[in-house]
Design a protein around this motif. Sequence first.
Motif, PDB file in Angstrom:
ATOM      1  N   ALA A 160       0.841  -1.195   0.000  1.00 28.26           N
ATOM      2  CA  ALA A 160       0.000   0.000   0.000  1.00 28.26           C
ATOM      3  C   ALA A 160       0.880   1.251   0.000  1.00 28.26           C
ATOM      4  CB  ALA A 160      -0.923  -0.003   1.209  1.00 28.26           C
ATOM      5  N   THR A 161       0.457   2.291  -0.721  1.00 24.62           N
ATOM      6  CA  THR A 161       1.201   3.549  -0.782  1.00 24.62           C
ATOM      7  C   THR A 161       0.321   4.677  -0.255  1.00 24.62           C
ATOM      8  OG1 THR A 161       0.488   3.985  -3.052  1.00 24.62           O
ATOM      9  CG2 THR A 161       2.563   2.788  -2.743  1.00 24.62           C
ATOM     10  N   VAL A 162       0.960   5.600   0.461  1.00 26.09           N
ATOM     11  CA  VAL A 162       0.275   6.759   1.022  1.00 26.09           C
ATOM     12  C   VAL A 162       1.056   8.004   0.610  1.00 26.09           C
ATOM     13  CG1 VAL A 162      -0.572   7.874   3.101  1.00 26.09           C
ATOM     14  CG2 VAL A 162      -0.496   5.374   2.981  1.00 26.09           C
ATOM     15  N   THR A 163       0.367   8.958  -0.013  1.00 25.26           N
ATOM     16  CA  THR A 163       1.008  10.181  -0.486  1.00 25.26           C
ATOM     17  C   THR A 163       0.321  11.389   0.135  1.00 25.26           C
ATOM     18  OG1 THR A 163       1.476   9.105  -2.612  1.00 25.26           O
ATOM     19  CG2 THR A 163       1.685  11.507  -2.516  1.00 25.26           C
ATOM     20  N   PRO A 164       1.073  12.240   0.861  1.00 31.63           N
ATOM     21  CA  PRO A 164       0.466  13.449   1.429  1.00 31.63           C
ATOM     22  C   PRO A 164       0.379  14.556   0.364  1.00 31.63           C
ATOM     23  CG  PRO A 164       2.746  13.295   2.117  1.00 31.63           C
ATOM     24  CD  PRO A 164       2.471  12.067   1.295  1.00 31.63           C
ATOM     25  N   ARG A 165      -0.751  15.211   0.281  1.00 32.54           N
ATOM     26  CA  ARG A 165      -0.954  16.319  -0.651  1.00 32.54           C
ATOM     27  C   ARG A 165      -1.470  17.523   0.148  1.00 32.54           C
ATOM     28  NH1 ARG A 165       1.603  14.335  -5.161  1.00 32.54           N
ATOM     29  NH2 ARG A 165       0.656  12.359  -5.854  1.00 32.54           N
ATOM     30  N   ILE A 166      -1.042  18.727  -0.281  1.00 37.07           N
ATOM     31  CA  ILE A 166      -1.584  19.938   0.338  1.00 37.07           C
ATOM     32  C   ILE A 166      -2.318  20.738  -0.725  1.00 37.07           C
ATOM     33  CG2 ILE A 166       0.124  20.044   2.192  1.00 37.07           C
ATOM     34  CD1 ILE A 166       1.612  22.147   0.594  1.00 37.07           C
ATOM     35  N   ILE A 167      -3.475  21.220  -0.363  1.00 34.67           N
ATOM     36  CA  ILE A 167      -4.292  22.039  -1.253  1.00 34.67           C
ATOM     37  C   ILE A 167      -4.294  23.462  -0.697  1.00 34.67           C
ATOM     38  CG2 ILE A 167      -6.583  22.374  -2.243  1.00 34.67           C
ATOM     39  CD1 ILE A 167      -7.073  19.385  -1.851  1.00 34.67           C
ATOM     40  N   PRO A 168      -3.615  24.427  -1.381  1.00 33.58           N
ATOM     41  CA  PRO A 168      -3.524  25.803  -0.861  1.00 33.58           C
ATOM     42  C   PRO A 168      -4.898  26.470  -0.811  1.00 33.58           C
ATOM     43  CG  PRO A 168      -1.881  25.399  -2.577  1.00 33.58           C
ATOM     44  CD  PRO A 168      -2.840  24.252  -2.627  1.00 33.58           C
ATOM     45  N   LEU A 169      -5.127  27.230   0.254  1.00 34.58           N
ATOM     46  CA  LEU A 169      -6.335  28.014   0.435  1.00 34.58           C
ATOM     47  C   LEU A 169      -5.939  29.454   0.736  1.00 34.58           C
ATOM     48  CD1 LEU A 169      -8.300  25.521   2.740  1.00 34.58           C
ATOM     49  CD2 LEU A 169      -8.538  25.777   0.262  1.00 34.58           C
ATOM     50  N   SER A 170      -6.925  30.300   0.885  1.00 33.48           N
ATOM     51  CA  SER A 170      -6.651  31.706   1.200  1.00 33.48           C
ATOM     52  C   SER A 170      -6.143  31.853   2.622  1.00 33.48           C
ATOM     53  CB  SER A 170      -7.923  32.541   1.011  1.00 33.48           C
ATOM     54  OG  SER A 170      -8.949  32.058   1.872  1.00 33.48           O
ATOM     55  N   ASP A 171      -5.562  33.001   2.926  1.00 36.50           N
ATOM     56  CA  ASP A 171      -5.093  33.332   4.275  1.00 36.50           C
ATOM     57  C   ASP A 171      -4.052  32.349   4.773  1.00 36.50           C
ATOM     58  OD1 ASP A 171      -6.892  35.494   4.312  1.00 36.50           O
ATOM     59  OD2 ASP A 171      -8.504  34.193   5.067  1.00 36.50           O
ATOM     60  N   ASN A 172      -3.197  31.878   3.876  1.00 36.35           N
ATOM     61  CA  ASN A 172      -2.099  30.972   4.232  1.00 36.35           C
ATOM     62  C   ASN A 172      -2.612  29.726   4.950  1.00 36.35           C
ATOM     63  OD1 ASN A 172       0.608  30.231   4.188  1.00 36.35           O
ATOM     64  ND2 ASN A 172       1.041  31.168   6.178  1.00 36.35           N
ATOM     65  N   ARG A 173      -3.686  29.129   4.420  1.00 40.37           N
ATOM     66  CA  ARG A 173      -4.241  27.895   4.934  1.00 40.37           C
ATOM     67  C   ARG A 173      -4.143  26.818   3.867  1.00 40.37           C
ATOM     68  NH1 ARG A 173      -9.797  28.186   5.674  1.00 40.37           N
ATOM     69  NH2 ARG A 173      -9.801  29.698   3.959  1.00 40.37           N
ATOM     70  N   VAL A 174      -4.128  25.567   4.328  1.00 45.37           N
ATOM     71  CA  VAL A 174      -4.080  24.447   3.391  1.00 45.37           C
ATOM     72  C   VAL A 174      -4.988  23.329   3.898  1.00 45.37           C
ATOM     73  CG1 VAL A 174      -1.731  24.907   2.576  1.00 45.37           C
ATOM     74  CG2 VAL A 174      -2.095  23.380   4.539  1.00 45.37           C
ATOM     75  N   ASP A 175      -5.488  22.517   2.986  1.00 50.20           N
ATOM     76  CA  ASP A 175      -6.107  21.237   3.322  1.00 50.20           C
ATOM     77  C   ASP A 175      -5.047  20.159   3.144  1.00 50.20           C
ATOM     78  OD1 ASP A 175      -8.547  22.289   3.918  1.00 50.20           O
ATOM     79  OD2 ASP A 175      -9.458  21.856   1.962  1.00 50.20           O
ATOM     80  N   LEU A 176      -4.916  19.295   4.152  1.00 53.07           N
ATOM     81  CA  LEU A 176      -3.949  18.196   4.096  1.00 53.07           C
ATOM     82  C   LEU A 176      -4.695  16.915   3.742  1.00 53.07           C
ATOM     83  CD1 LEU A 176      -1.159  16.938   4.539  1.00 53.07           C
ATOM     84  CD2 LEU A 176      -1.664  16.838   6.987  1.00 53.07           C
ATOM     85  N   VAL A 177      -4.308  16.305   2.634  1.00 50.03           N
ATOM     86  CA  VAL A 177      -4.980  15.109   2.128  1.00 50.03           C
ATOM     87  C   VAL A 177      -3.961  13.985   2.012  1.00 50.03           C
ATOM     88  CG1 VAL A 177      -6.325  14.094   0.258  1.00 50.03           C
ATOM     89  CG2 VAL A 177      -6.635  16.514   0.853  1.00 50.03           C
ATOM     90  N   PHE A 178      -4.297  12.831   2.595  1.00 51.59           N
ATOM     91  CA  PHE A 178      -3.467  11.636   2.456  1.00 51.59           C
ATOM     92  C   PHE A 178      -4.133  10.733   1.425  1.00 51.59           C
ATOM     93  CE2 PHE A 178      -2.566  13.168   6.734  1.00 51.59           C
ATOM     94  CZ  PHE A 178      -1.170  13.150   6.748  1.00 51.59           C
ATOM     95  N   GLU A 179      -3.506  10.592   0.283  1.00 53.40           N
ATOM     96  CA  GLU A 179      -4.047   9.766  -0.793  1.00 53.40           C
ATOM     97  C   GLU A 179      -3.507   8.348  -0.643  1.00 53.40           C
ATOM     98  OE1 GLU A 179      -3.030  11.637  -4.429  1.00 53.40           O
ATOM     99  OE2 GLU A 179      -4.438  13.313  -4.160  1.00 53.40           O
ATOM    100  N   VAL A 180      -4.436   7.386  -0.488  1.00 49.05           N
ATOM    101  CA  VAL A 180      -4.081   5.996  -0.218  1.00 49.05           C
ATOM    102  C   VAL A 180      -4.363   5.150  -1.449  1.00 49.05           C
ATOM    103  CG1 VAL A 180      -4.523   3.981   1.234  1.00 49.05           C
ATOM    104  CG2 VAL A 180      -4.582   6.287   2.226  1.00 49.05           C
ATOM    105  N   VAL A 181      -3.404   4.334  -1.823  1.00 49.38           N
ATOM    106  CA  VAL A 181      -3.606   3.323  -2.847  1.00 49.38           C
ATOM    107  C   VAL A 181      -3.428   1.978  -2.156  1.00 49.38           C
ATOM    108  CG1 VAL A 181      -2.856   2.354  -5.040  1.00 49.38           C
ATOM    109  CG2 VAL A 181      -2.771   4.837  -4.673  1.00 49.38           C
ATOM    110  N   GLU A 182      -4.551   1.294  -1.891  1.00 48.61           N
ATOM    111  CA  GLU A 182      -4.500   0.043  -1.153  1.00 48.61           C
ATOM    112  C   GLU A 182      -4.038  -1.091  -2.055  1.00 48.61           C
ATOM    113  OE1 GLU A 182      -7.942   0.831   2.186  1.00 48.61           O
ATOM    114  OE2 GLU A 182      -8.474  -0.215   0.335  1.00 48.61           O
ATOM    115  N   SER A 183      -3.331  -2.016  -1.437  1.00 52.37           N
ATOM    116  CA  SER A 183      -2.841  -3.172  -2.186  1.00 52.37           C
ATOM    117  C   SER A 183      -3.520  -4.435  -1.670  1.00 52.37           C
ATOM    118  CB  SER A 183      -1.325  -3.302  -2.027  1.00 52.37           C
ATOM    119  OG  SER A 183      -0.999  -3.582  -0.676  1.00 52.37           O
ATOM    120  N   ALA A 184      -3.286  -5.526  -2.367  1.00 49.64           N
ATOM    121  CA  ALA A 184      -3.794  -6.813  -1.889  1.00 49.64           C
ATOM    122  C   ALA A 184      -2.993  -7.257  -0.673  1.00 49.64           C
ATOM    123  CB  ALA A 184      -3.683  -7.863  -3.000  1.00 49.64           C
TER     124      ALA A 184
END
Length: 768
Positions: A160-184
């Motif tokens: 399984a792989t996990v990749t952290p992503r940040i989505i920039p927002l206004s006022d120097n804010r971000v959404d933190l998203v962990f994208e998971v690709v599950e394996s067998a």
Amino acid sequence: MKTGLGRVIAQCGATMRSIWMAGCIAVLAAGVAHAQNFAFSSFNIEGNQRVADGTILTFGGLQPGAGLSTAELNTAGQNIRESGLFESVDLVPQGSTLLIRVVEYPTINRINIEGNSRLRDAQLLTLVQSQSRRVFTPEQAEADTAAITQAYAEQGRINATVTPRIIPLSDNRVDLVFEVVESAITEIERITFVGNRTFSEGRLRRVLETKEAGIFRALVGRDTFSSQRVAQDREVLTDFYRSRGFIDFVIQNVDVSLTRERDAYLVTYNVREGQRYSIADVTVTSEINGVNAAEFEEAVRLRSGSTYSPVSVDNDITRIERLAVQRGIRFVQAEAQISRNPRDLSLNVNYVLVPGERVFIERIDIEGNGTTLDRVIRNQFRSVEGDPLNPREVQESARRIRALGFFQGVNVDTRAGTSANQRIIDVDVEEGPTGTLSFGANFNTDTGASLLASYSQSNFQGRGQGLDFSFSTAESNRSVGFSFTEPQLLGRDLRGSINLSYSTTDNENALYDTETLRISPAMSFPVSELGRLSLFYALEYNDLFDVSSSASEVISQEAELGGIWTNSLGYTYSFDNRRTGLNPDVGLVFRFGQEFGFGDTQFIKTTALAGAETDVLNEEVTLRATWEGGLLSYQKGNSRVTDRFFLGSRLMRGFEAGGIGPRDADTDDALGGDAFSVVRLEAEFPLGLPSEYGISGGAFIDYGSVWDVGETFGEDVVSNDFIGRSVAGLSIFWTTPIGPLRFNFTEPLDVQDVDETRNFDVTISTSF
């Protein structure tokens, strides 16, 4: 000089961002001059939005007018960066003013996990240390990524792989998203052993908690790799060998590797067995004045000629120390001195009574039990505050706490108390699940298919109490069961319980209907090290009704009595010396019980069971012998078909339900008997199939009978006397996630013409 300067520049370039390279060169140039000090009368801070100027200066330890060397200025910048609030920090001297340029890390607005289905958001978010409305840092995001990846690895999904992503927002804010690709799931394909000579790989695999992936790999949760489970298996395997006399056994290493495709694990245990030792002489000596060692020999169970087992030695030491306490001798410890006789591979065991350390229990601290009450855990200690501290008793208490089954982890340690002769016992537990709710179906060749529902809780409201409820319905019968158990009645080792059962049958498969209600409070307690006595009262209602006109006259006459209430008192004594997985000696079990009915109906119902089990041929073959019998005797009234014994496939194989015993000569109705006796002999052995299939074979022979209807009402009853029947057969044992199934193929050897035989049946496999 250029070489040294170039080295310093290279080092700075490896640790500092290019955005402040110009400042670095200026500082380095000052360093070349060997001594440049700074004194800043003011500070100009740029780029900060959330963090106040004063806070930044505090991080750097900067004060107006204070002298700073080049190294100290460098340290100030490093301290500001280590606060974890800034993406970059640039310190630029401008005469008497220090310019501090910072770029703040953004604030986390929201944390999401996407792409996961095997592990839920709630489970994964507990692993994430990054928090909403807190500062985002790449280091923490990477740590969270590793934690989520490890959670999947523990589930067997190592790809399984996990990749952290940040989505920039206004006022120097971000959404933190962990994208998971599950394996067998990456399962354990093979468990092998190197260095084993006495026991086969198949026998050793049965010892381990970890299993190979088999045909039920989607349901079995123990065929994935777990380092914690392997560590436990190392201990279990060591116990297995040493309890069989291999005192030098050692696991040299456990090699875990992945297949080339990274879709399966290969686990190899490299072991050194050593030689098997037996016991030569067993003695008890004393190094304490006034203590006679001969008085403690009665506590020793280890005998000359038996196989050495550390479990047996520990049990002897426990009994010796317990006997010393009973005789008022405090601060006594027993130590086992073991000497070898290499020529005949035997051991001399000498139990030495030595003075124990004069320390007392100051208190017992319990932590981690969010659900379970403290008293449930304290009840597992035989000692209380103020008693002498016995390290062995502390270990025994820890084992009893683990045996409760309430906790995923148990750690018991001692530490110094408030004085030199006092100790504090620390108990740290981790709560685990203790309840189950299940729905399913069952099939038995005696009663056919049925639907089941059950609820079980072994730690009700954290009090250590047991609560069970079950319901089943089939084509011809329905039953409801309820039980409640208090394991420490009155704060003692006294188990109290109340059991309620209600069942009905209809004439779908019989010529009459029945209704039975039984309420039975009971209590049980130990009467010896391996013996236990149970006392009970029972109130029972039994009705026999809706009898077909074609039924036996015996049944019709019994139905005329209608519903009957009975009161009874009874007891059951049980003895069991089996130690599952650790005791190589013969396992013995014995149960004897009697129920005394009083009031309008008076009877004595006696049942007994005696069984022995042992493993032969290096424990590849298991031999079992069991005798079971019962006798129902009425002093007032008569037995009815609902009271008498019937031999189903659980008691004697090879017959239909009610297919053996007294029968009405005219209607052929099975009437049951007031007495039965059955001897069962069987062997279980491997079939050479891969162990992951969980299939083994067996052979058996049963001999027994049920007889004596009691009152026959003048009817002609056949097989009413003891007439032995015998059957032989072969079995297939299949360990499945839904339970151990047993398929029996039988052949009658000696039966009566009126008996109804059966050549095949399937049941849930049970031991005596």
